[in-house]
Design a protein around this motif. Structure first.
Motif, short mmCIF file in Angstrom:
data_model
loop_
_atom_site.label_atom_id
_atom_site.label_comp_id
_atom_site.label_asym_id
_atom_site.label_seq_id
_atom_site.Cartn_x
_atom_site.Cartn_y
_atom_site.Cartn_z
N SER A 1 0.82 -1.21 0.00
CA SER A 1 0.00 0.00 0.00
C SER A 1 0.86 1.26 0.00
O SER A 1 0.51 2.27 -0.64
CB SER A 1 -0.95 0.01 1.20
OG SER A 1 -0.22 -0.17 2.42
N PHE A 2 2.00 1.23 0.68
CA PHE A 2 2.92 2.37 0.69
C PHE A 2 3.49 2.59 -0.71
O PHE A 2 3.53 3.73 -1.20
CB PHE A 2 4.04 2.13 1.69
CG PHE A 2 5.13 3.17 1.65
CD1 PHE A 2 4.95 4.41 2.24
CD2 PHE A 2 6.34 2.90 1.03
CE1 PHE A 2 5.95 5.37 2.20
CE2 PHE A 2 7.35 3.86 0.99
CZ PHE A 2 7.15 5.09 1.58
N LEU A 3 3.92 1.52 -1.35
CA LEU A 3 4.49 1.64 -2.70
C LEU A 3 3.45 2.18 -3.68
O LEU A 3 3.78 3.00 -4.55
CB LEU A 3 5.02 0.29 -3.16
CG LEU A 3 6.18 -0.27 -2.33
CD1 LEU A 3 6.46 -1.72 -2.70
CD2 LEU A 3 7.45 0.58 -2.52
N PHE B 1 11.63 -9.84 -9.12
CA PHE B 1 11.92 -8.55 -8.50
C PHE B 1 10.92 -8.32 -7.37
O PHE B 1 9.74 -8.66 -7.48
CB PHE B 1 11.84 -7.43 -9.52
CG PHE B 1 12.83 -7.57 -10.63
CD1 PHE B 1 14.17 -7.27 -10.43
CD2 PHE B 1 12.44 -8.04 -11.87
CE1 PHE B 1 15.09 -7.43 -11.44
CE2 PHE B 1 13.36 -8.20 -12.90
CZ PHE B 1 14.70 -7.90 -12.68
N ALA B 2 11.39 -7.70 -6.30
CA ALA B 2 10.55 -7.51 -5.12
C ALA B 2 9.34 -6.63 -5.40
O ALA B 2 8.27 -6.81 -4.80
CB ALA B 2 11.38 -6.91 -3.98
N ILE B 3 9.47 -5.67 -6.32
CA ILE B 3 8.37 -4.76 -6.61
C ILE B 3 7.16 -5.52 -7.14
O ILE B 3 6.01 -5.05 -7.03
CB ILE B 3 8.82 -3.66 -7.60
CG1 ILE B 3 7.83 -2.49 -7.62
CG2 ILE B 3 9.02 -4.23 -8.99
CD1 ILE B 3 7.77 -1.70 -6.35
N GLU B 4 7.37 -6.71 -7.69
CA GLU B 4 6.26 -7.49 -8.24
C GLU B 4 5.26 -7.92 -7.17
O GLU B 4 4.10 -8.19 -7.48
CB GLU B 4 6.80 -8.71 -8.98
CG GLU B 4 7.60 -8.38 -10.23
CD GLU B 4 8.12 -9.62 -10.92
OE1 GLU B 4 7.34 -10.27 -11.63
OE2 GLU B 4 9.31 -9.96 -10.72
N HIS B 5 5.68 -7.99 -5.92
CA HIS B 5 4.76 -8.35 -4.84
C HIS B 5 3.67 -7.30 -4.68
O HIS B 5 2.60 -7.59 -4.16
CB HIS B 5 5.52 -8.51 -3.52
CG HIS B 5 6.42 -9.70 -3.47
ND1 HIS B 5 5.99 -10.96 -3.16
CD2 HIS B 5 7.76 -9.80 -3.69
CE1 HIS B 5 7.01 -11.81 -3.18
NE2 HIS B 5 8.10 -11.12 -3.50
N SER B 6 3.94 -6.07 -5.10
CA SER B 6 2.99 -4.96 -4.90
C SER B 6 2.12 -4.69 -6.11
O SER B 6 1.09 -4.02 -5.99
CB SER B 6 3.76 -3.68 -4.54
OG SER B 6 4.49 -3.21 -5.68
N GLY B 7 2.54 -5.14 -7.28
CA GLY B 7 1.83 -4.81 -8.50
C GLY B 7 2.14 -3.43 -9.04
O GLY B 7 1.58 -3.01 -10.05
N VAL B 8 3.03 -2.70 -8.38
CA VAL B 8 3.40 -1.34 -8.80
C VAL B 8 4.39 -1.41 -9.97
O VAL B 8 5.32 -2.23 -9.95
CB VAL B 8 4.00 -0.55 -7.63
CG1 VAL B 8 4.61 0.76 -8.11
CG2 VAL B 8 2.94 -0.30 -6.58
N GLU B 9 4.20 -0.55 -10.95
CA GLU B 9 5.12 -0.45 -12.08
C GLU B 9 5.90 0.86 -11.97
O GLU B 9 5.32 1.94 -12.11
CB GLU B 9 4.36 -0.49 -13.40
CG GLU B 9 3.71 -1.82 -13.70
CD GLU B 9 3.00 -1.84 -15.04
OE1 GLU B 9 2.93 -2.91 -15.65
OE2 GLU B 9 2.50 -0.76 -15.47
#
Length: 426
Positions: free
Chosen positions: A219-221, A251-259
């Motif tokens: 949610s922060f990302l 990549f760790a960012i994939e856990h958030s769904g953020v691009e």
């Protein structure tokens, strides 16, 4: 040469600021094990600081590098390009979750990747400022030193840091910084120091590396992504330590769904060969002028061969599933230690990016970090044949970066050493 002979030469010829305090010298290595110059065996829970996610000397990587050595070692890709650079760029553009069509620049190290990411962001936005986060680590070049969210030992002794770098709090509820407080701090930085119209990028690690292995909430990302979109600021995600399978995703960012707009990566990208990458949306990556990006050794043929082999290993050997399973094993053992030892607290993991804290007064709301115990544990573990690293803003976090490919028996042996060391130290 023996360890003692090598250590004598180190004391005489290696700069003190660059010299390791270790007195054992690596002679050979295989997967998660290293043997020193005297033949002593070590279990490796450090992985060259997160560089060896698929282990020391993975056979496919070794074979690819040897094959490349029989062809071309160096031309400088800006003088005469070669297939490996182009193929690595193609592969990364297909797997890195940036917005839109991706383009790639290869470099030599994580710090160099971050330097170039900032250059690209400035060229694309025509803005100077960069906002980073407390506890972040981005490198040891001058601009990345300024970006680091920790002074010692990275900035100590080196004089004034470059300007136009500003800081916001990173959400670590365990240390009293909630997600809402971190967002408030970011907005305050934009209001008081780094005005939005002068800010090129917000740079963050989705999981703090040197800062203590704290994952940012998804949610922060997403909120940072929204702020960037609203204000026309680029989002740069630093995956140098968290990338290439460490967290159970590529990549760790994939856990958030953020691009993000731009991502940086290095370390386990080539299983020990020096290479890094900056991957971003095509219009951003093309924003600077001719010959504005590059370097003599960037994306060397041998390193590119290793990187392509690493990506092939990920496709063929279920590395991401192994990372998730390793994380579960570590989490279970950490839970046992939290019950057994009053000094072990806040065990956590995202995939195999795992850590716990060493503290005093665990039962109280303000648990005191115990960096002395962390240092003693790492020292004792080394004496018992286990390479272990600490990290964190308070130097009390024990982090785990063993190869994802570690054999179960070697993993259990290393964890047993830690448990025995804790028992002897407290």
């Amino acid at each position: 040469m023996t360890n003692a002979e090598l250590d004598k030469l180190k004391q005489k010829y290696v700069a003190a600021g660059a010299a390791s305090p270790a007195t054992a010298y690596a002679a050979r290595a295989e997967n998660a094990e290293i043997w020193d110059a005297d033949g002593n065996r070590f279990i490796d829970f450090a992985g060259g600081i997160g560089v060896l996610n698929i282990g020391h000397r993975h056979p496919k990587v070794v074979a690819a590098v040897k094959e490349q050595l029989d062809k071309v070692m160096h031309t400088c890709q800006t003088v005469m390009p070669y297939e490996g650079y182009v193929k690595v760029a193609e592969k990364l553009s297909q797997v890195v979750p940036v917005r839109g069509h991706a383009k790639v620049m290869l470099a030599n190290s994580g710090a160099e990747a971050l330097e170039n990411a900032v250059k690209i962001a400035r060229a694309a936005t025509k803005r100077p400022n960069v906002i980073c986060f407390d506890g972040g680590y981005h490198g040891r070049t001058f601009f990345t030193m300024a970006m680091n969210g920790k002074v010692a030992p990275y900035q100590t002794d080196f004089g004034p840091m470059p300007g136009t770098v500003f800081r916001a709090p990173y959400p670590v509820p365990y240390h009293g910084i909630s997600e809402d407080e971190a967002i408030r701090g970011l907005m305050m930085a934009l209001k008081t120091d780094a005005g939005p119209t002068n800010t090129a990028a917000i740079v963050l690690e989705p999981v703090l590396g040197e800062g203590g292995f704290y994952p940012a909430p998804a949610s922060f990302l997403k909120r940072v992504r929204d702020i960037c979109d609203e204000l026309g600021i680029l989002m740069i995600v630093d995956e140098v330590q968290s990338g290439f399978g460490r967290t159970g995703k590529l990549f760790a960012i994939e856990h958030s769904g953020v691009e993000p707009d731009i991502m940086t990566m290095a370390k386990s990208m080539a299983d020990g060969m020096p290479i890094s990458a900056i991957v971003g949306t095509d219009k951003l990556m093309d924003a600077s002028g001719p010959n504005s990006l590059g370097g003599t050794y960037t994306g060397s043929p041998t390193a590119c061969a290793a990187a392509l082999a690493v990506l092939e290993v990920f496709e063929q050997e279920n590395i991401l599933e192994r990372s998730q399973a390793l994380g579960e094993k570590l989490g279970q053992r950490f839970g046992e230690w939290q019950q057994k030892f009053d000094c072990v607290d806040n065990a956590r993991h995202m995939g195999a990016m795992a850590a716990f804290e060493l503290v005093t007064d665990k039962g109280k709301s303000e648990r005191a970090p115990n960096p002395e115990l962390a240092g003693a544990l790492c020292k004792k573990a080394r004496e018992e044949g286990l390479i272990l690293l600490s990290c964190g803003m308070y130097a009390n976090t024990i982090r785990f970066l063993m190869p994802v490919t570690i054999e179960d028996s070697v993993l259990d042996e290393g964890l047993d050493i830690i448990e025995a060391c804790l028992e002897s130290l407290i």
